[in-house]
Write an enzyme that holds these catalytic residues in place. Structure first.
Site, PDB file in Angstrom:
ATOM      1  N   LYS A   5       3.146   9.890   8.070  1.00 29.59           N
ATOM      2  CA  LYS A   5       2.452   9.620   9.408  1.00 29.59           C
ATOM      3  C   LYS A   5       3.090  10.096  10.638  1.00 29.59           C
ATOM      4  O   LYS A   5       2.652  11.200  11.109  1.00 29.59           O
ATOM      5  CB  LYS A   5       2.378   8.122   9.319  1.00 29.59           C
ATOM      6  CG  LYS A   5       1.292   7.872   8.185  1.00 29.59           C
ATOM      7  CD  LYS A   5       0.655   6.399   8.366  1.00 29.59           C
ATOM      8  CE  LYS A   5      -0.554   6.148   7.368  1.00 29.59           C
ATOM      9  NZ  LYS A   5      -0.283   5.574   6.171  1.00 29.59           N
ATOM     10  N   ASP A  20       9.252   2.845   1.186  1.00 36.91           N
ATOM     11  CA  ASP A  20       8.230   3.724   1.604  1.00 36.91           C
ATOM     12  C   ASP A  20       7.955   3.358   3.110  1.00 36.91           C
ATOM     13  O   ASP A  20       7.634   2.329   3.535  1.00 36.91           O
ATOM     14  CB  ASP A  20       7.005   3.280   1.017  1.00 36.91           C
ATOM     15  CG  ASP A  20       5.651   3.993   1.624  1.00 36.91           C
ATOM     16  OD1 ASP A  20       5.730   4.744   2.591  1.00 36.91           O
ATOM     17  OD2 ASP A  20       4.520   3.796   0.961  1.00 36.91           O
ATOM     18  N   TYR A  58       0.864  -0.991   0.028  1.00 35.55           N
ATOM     19  CA  TYR A  58      -0.072   0.071  -0.032  1.00 35.55           C
ATOM     20  C   TYR A  58       1.126   1.093  -0.136  1.00 35.55           C
ATOM     21  O   TYR A  58       1.897   1.477   0.759  1.00 35.55           O
ATOM     22  CB  TYR A  58      -0.916   0.049   1.214  1.00 35.55           C
ATOM     23  CG  TYR A  58      -1.726   1.293   1.189  1.00 35.55           C
ATOM     24  CD1 TYR A  58      -2.952   1.495   0.571  1.00 35.55           C
ATOM     25  CD2 TYR A  58      -1.458   2.379   1.995  1.00 35.55           C
ATOM     26  CE1 TYR A  58      -3.701   2.584   0.363  1.00 35.55           C
ATOM     27  CE2 TYR A  58      -2.058   3.733   2.066  1.00 35.55           C
ATOM     28  CZ  TYR A  58      -3.237   3.585   1.186  1.00 35.55           C
ATOM     29  OH  TYR A  58      -3.873   4.897   1.328  1.00 35.55           O
TER      30      TYR A  58
HETATM   31  C1  LIG Z   1      -0.667   5.672   4.760  1.00 40.81           C
HETATM   32  C2  LIG Z   1       0.562   5.320   3.890  1.00 40.81           C
HETATM   33  C3  LIG Z   1       0.736   6.091   2.579  1.00 40.81           C
HETATM   34  C4  LIG Z   1      -0.117   7.544   2.420  1.00 40.81           C
HETATM   35  O1  LIG Z   1       0.071   8.360   3.171  1.00 40.81           O
HETATM   36  P1  LIG Z   1      -1.223   9.595   3.426  1.00 40.81           P
HETATM   37  O2  LIG Z   1      -0.652  10.614   4.160  1.00 40.81           O
HETATM   38  O3  LIG Z   1      -2.369   8.808   3.673  1.00 40.81           O
HETATM   39  O4  LIG Z   1      -1.179  10.197   1.919  1.00 40.81           O
HETATM   40  C5  LIG Z   1       1.704   5.762   1.860  1.00 40.81           C
HETATM   41  N1  LIG Z   1       2.448   4.599   2.059  1.00 40.81           N
HETATM   42  C6  LIG Z   1       2.341   3.928   3.280  1.00 40.81           C
HETATM   43  C7  LIG Z   1       3.122   2.791   3.533  1.00 40.81           C
HETATM   44  C8  LIG Z   1       1.172   4.176   4.170  1.00 40.81           C
HETATM   45  O5  LIG Z   1       1.187   3.523   5.278  1.00 40.81           O
END
Ligand SMILES: *Cc1c(COP(=O)(O)O)cnc(C)c1O
Length: 426
Positions: A276, A247, A150
């Site tokens: 986050k 990520d 994700y």
């Molecule tokens: C939450 C998340 C995103 C997206 O971040 P947003 O601030 O919601 O746009 C991207 N990659 C990972 C791994 C995430 O957990």
């Protein structure tokens, strides 16, 4: 405007307000939160407080209403909440960038401050594509990832989310077509490592980058995998001229028991996204870090700039709080707190294994997951957790928790009881 009663508020919410992955008008009433403090959310309907098992989606690592973060925010509001970042700069952004360079894996030196995680992934992808364009290899424009990932909800991130189990299958055929390999097994398997190497080799001419969530796949299925795969990716990417993007938006800032999950494998990616927990869950901000190689490559191109510049780039208020949050984290023995929660979750979630319909229970760092053999009855599971005094937000076949690091042992035990109750009822 007079204050709204809870029923009025819910009626207007249902009629006018989109919620994440929600229908319009809304079909399930959300809980109305009046305030939050420490690890507790206070509900507006007078029914009391809930212990937050979600850290507001991985972000509120220090809990809510933290005096240190509040002070940073109030101090910064008194100076300036925002100022444009084109042609101007300011101490909060510069300090934050330097802080991120200092604490992230060696070699990541340049920082793009974005306004959300998804945007930071867009920027990461743009960096990689532009890098190869600048080097005269514009055919290298696809991404490779493993299934079960994700990466956010905007266009490029959606294209590397799991194409089946994910929330974006609606868009298959419209999204850029990326290269997918199977999901990473939990333990190291040489055959899977071979699969990774072979896929990277086969598609090297068209690949700009490999992008993965290191060690923990979050919203794509809450799966954990051996850090050894990260070294396999690093070596294969180096061997075949492909960039590597981590990520760390969910995993960053200690959640897995390392400050960044990349450290479990001692691997430096070429590009890394954080978000986050960056501001301790107070404000929206994310960052894309890259190596000197990537930045130099872009700078040597026909268009020697990175063509991206959000209006709220480098927001001083968010940057100040982010600096305070990082200082707060590093100023304490955060690893012991994460390990303490890990131990509490292991003990507390063990009984879930006895619950009929539970397929797997797994814990890593301050992350606890109970996977069912069927999709969760969201309503029943959420209600069961609320009866235990805990806020959880299950999805698909997963009931999971990643509590704030300040959650005390009794509250960790309570969260674990709630996860078990949700598994029984859901
Ligand atoms: C939450 C998340 C995103 C997206 O971040 P947003 O601030 O919601 O746009 C991207 N990659 C990972 C791994 C995430 O957990």
């Amino acid at each position: 405007m007079p204050e709204l009663s809870v029923p009025e508020l819910l009626e207007l919410d249902r009629r006018h307000v989109w919620h994440p992955y929600g229908p319009m008008p809304g079909r399930v009433d959300p809980l109305v939160v009046e305030s939050a403090s420490g690890v507790r959310l206070r509900l507006a309907d007078g029914s009391g407080e809930l212990v937050d098992g979600m850290s507001s989606w991985w972000s509120a690592i220090h809990g809510y209403n933290h005096p240190v973060l509040n002070e940073a925010a109030c101090g910064q509001i008194g100076r300036m909440s925002h100022v444009m970042f084109g042609g101007l700069t300011h101490e909060p952004a510069v300090r934050l960038a330097k802080r991120l360079v200092d604490i992230s894996p060696d070699g990541l030196e340049h920082v793009f401050l974005a306004d959300s995680g998804s945007v930071s992934v867009e920027v990461a992808v743009k960096m990689c594509l532009q890098y190869w364009r600048s080097l005269g290899r514009p055919a290298k424009q696809r991404l490779l990832t493993w299934r079960g990932g994700y990466h956010g909800d905007t266009w490029q991130p959606m294209s590397v989310c799991d194409p089946e189990g994910g929330m974006h299958e609606l868009w298959s055929g419209v999204l850029p077509r990326q290269v997918f390999v199977g999901p990473p097994p939990a333990a190291y398997e040489e055959s899977y490592a071979e699969e990774l190497r072979a896929a990277i080799a086969r598609h090297a001419d068209e690949l700009a980058a490999v992008i993965v969530e290191p060690v923990v796949q979050g919203a794509g299925g809450m799966r954990f995998h051996s850090p050894a795969y990260l070294r396999v990716l690093r070596e294969a990417c180096d061997a075949h001229d492909v960039l590597l993007v981590f990520d760390e938006i969910a995993t960053g800032f200690g959640r897995t028991g390392a400050l960044f999950a990349a450290e479990h494998a001692a691997v430096t990616p070429d590009v890394m996204c954080v978000g986050k927990a960056l501001t301790g869950g107070c404000l929206t901000m994310a960052a894309t870090l890259c190596t000197a190689r990537v930045a130099d490559g872009i700078s040597r191109g026909e268009v020697p700039v990175l063509a991206h510049g959000p209006t709220f780039m480098g927001n001083p208020l968010a940057a100040s709080v982010a600096c305070a949050s990082i200082d707060l984290l590093l100023g304490q023995d955060w690893l012991s707190e994460v390990k303490r929660i890990e131990t509490g979750l292991r003990e507390g979630l063990a009984p879930a294994l006895e619950v009929p319909g539970v397929k797997d229970v797994r814990v890593l760092g301050a992350i606890g997951v109970v996977q069912l053999d069927h999709d969760v009855d969201m309503r029943a599971a959420t209600d069961a957790a609320v009866r235990e005094g805990v806020w959880l937000r299950p999805f698909r076949d997963l009931i999971y928790t990643m509590p704030p690091y300040v959650t005390g042992d009794e509250d960790v035990a309570r969260i674990a009881r709630a996860v078990c109750a949700a598994a029984r009822e859901g």
